[in-house]
Design a protein around this motif. Structure first.
Motif, PDB file in Angstrom:
ATOM      1  N   MET A  74      17.952  28.797 -13.409  1.00 53.61           N
ATOM      2  CA  MET A  74      16.598  28.547 -13.921  1.00 53.61           C
ATOM      3  C   MET A  74      16.543  27.244 -14.720  1.00 53.61           C
ATOM      4  O   MET A  74      15.586  26.467 -14.572  1.00 53.61           O
ATOM      5  N   ALA A  75      17.542  27.014 -15.553  1.00 54.61           N
ATOM      6  CA  ALA A  75      17.591  25.745 -16.295  1.00 54.61           C
ATOM      7  C   ALA A  75      17.747  24.575 -15.340  1.00 54.61           C
ATOM      8  O   ALA A  75      17.136  23.511 -15.531  1.00 54.61           O
ATOM      9  N   ILE A 114      12.949  19.483 -11.758  1.00 52.87           N
ATOM     10  CA  ILE A 114      11.543  19.063 -11.771  1.00 52.87           C
ATOM     11  C   ILE A 114      11.325  17.930 -12.772  1.00 52.87           C
ATOM     12  O   ILE A 114      10.668  16.932 -12.464  1.00 52.87           O
ATOM     13  N   VAL A 115      11.899  18.063 -13.959  1.00 53.78           N
ATOM     14  CA  VAL A 115      11.733  17.026 -14.983  1.00 53.78           C
ATOM     15  C   VAL A 115      12.401  15.723 -14.547  1.00 53.78           C
ATOM     16  O   VAL A 115      11.833  14.635 -14.689  1.00 53.78           O
ATOM     17  N   ALA A 159      16.642  24.423 -12.252  1.00 57.32           N
ATOM     18  CA  ALA A 159      15.355  24.206 -11.586  1.00 57.32           C
ATOM     19  C   ALA A 159      14.399  23.423 -12.485  1.00 57.32           C
ATOM     20  O   ALA A 159      13.695  22.511 -12.027  1.00 57.32           O
ATOM     21  N   ALA A 160      14.390  23.767 -13.758  1.00 60.98           N
ATOM     22  CA  ALA A 160      13.536  23.029 -14.699  1.00 60.98           C
ATOM     23  C   ALA A 160      14.013  21.580 -14.834  1.00 60.98           C
ATOM     24  O   ALA A 160      13.200  20.649 -14.836  1.00 60.98           O
ATOM     25  N   LEU A 161      15.330  21.383 -14.919  1.00 59.64           N
ATOM     26  CA  LEU A 161      15.873  20.029 -15.006  1.00 59.64           C
ATOM     27  C   LEU A 161      15.581  19.226 -13.742  1.00 59.64           C
ATOM     28  O   LEU A 161      15.325  18.026 -13.801  1.00 59.64           O
TER      29      LEU A 161
END
Length: 179
Positions: free
Chosen positions: A48-49, A55-56, A51-53
């Motif tokens: 999950m982290a 996108i950012v 995936a967020a990284l």
């Protein structure tokens, strides 16, 4: 204007080469993270982290300093008839050779980060690659709008772009293979 013969490399090819290499190194670095059974954060949190990284990092690579291409394209001059247009494969090979140790270091860091946060480092690296690939598509739109390809001297001033016709070289707008 520089007198005499010199070499020009495509701007979009270098951006696309960076995106492609970082994407695939990120994918290869993220895959072993799925096999990590024990880490301080856990596999689910790591993915999950990551995936967020992803996108950012993709958004940052696409947006940060992206407007400079438009400004440099407006200020670009026509390339002289005496220039040598560098082949797409040569441009990619030169880019990789100049940065091979950095690519190896970034890959090893992303791979090693799976011990703490599985998949996150690889997904971050892949996000930067995806953002750069999207930036090459932005360059393709710019080149099609101007009906000219953007070139730069690989051994000289990298801020002074030069223009050629849309049919010059072996790479199409955006740095992809010409079909």
């Amino acid at each position: 204007m520089v007198r005499g013969a010199y070499t020009l490399a495509r701007v979009a090819v270098t951006v696309r080469a960076a995106g492609s290499w970082l994407w695939w190194l990120g994918v290869v670095a993220a895959v072993p993270g799925t096999a990590v059974t024990f880490s301080p954060a856990g596999r689910r949190i790591g993915v999950m982290a990551g995936a967020a990284l992803f996108i950012v990092a993709a958004a940052a690579a696409y947006l940060i300093r992206g407007g400079r291409y438009e400004a440099r394209a407006r200020a670009a001059s026509r390339a002289a008839k005496s220039v040598y247009l560098q082949d797409r494969r040569v441009t990619v090979r030169t880019w990789v050779r100049r940065r091979r140790w950095w690519l190896l270091l970034v890959f090893l860091v992303a791979l090693g980060s799976s011990a703490l946060l599985p998949c996150a480092g690889g997904m971050l690296l892949g996000g930067v690659g995806a953002g750069l690939w999207a930036r090459s598509l932005r360059l393709a739109r710019l080149e099609r709008a101007q009906d000219a390809l953007l070139w730069v001297r690989p051994d000289g001033d990298r801020t002074a772009y030069q223009l050629t016709g849309i049919a010059a070289g072996d790479a199409g707008p955006g740095g992809g293979r010409r079909r």
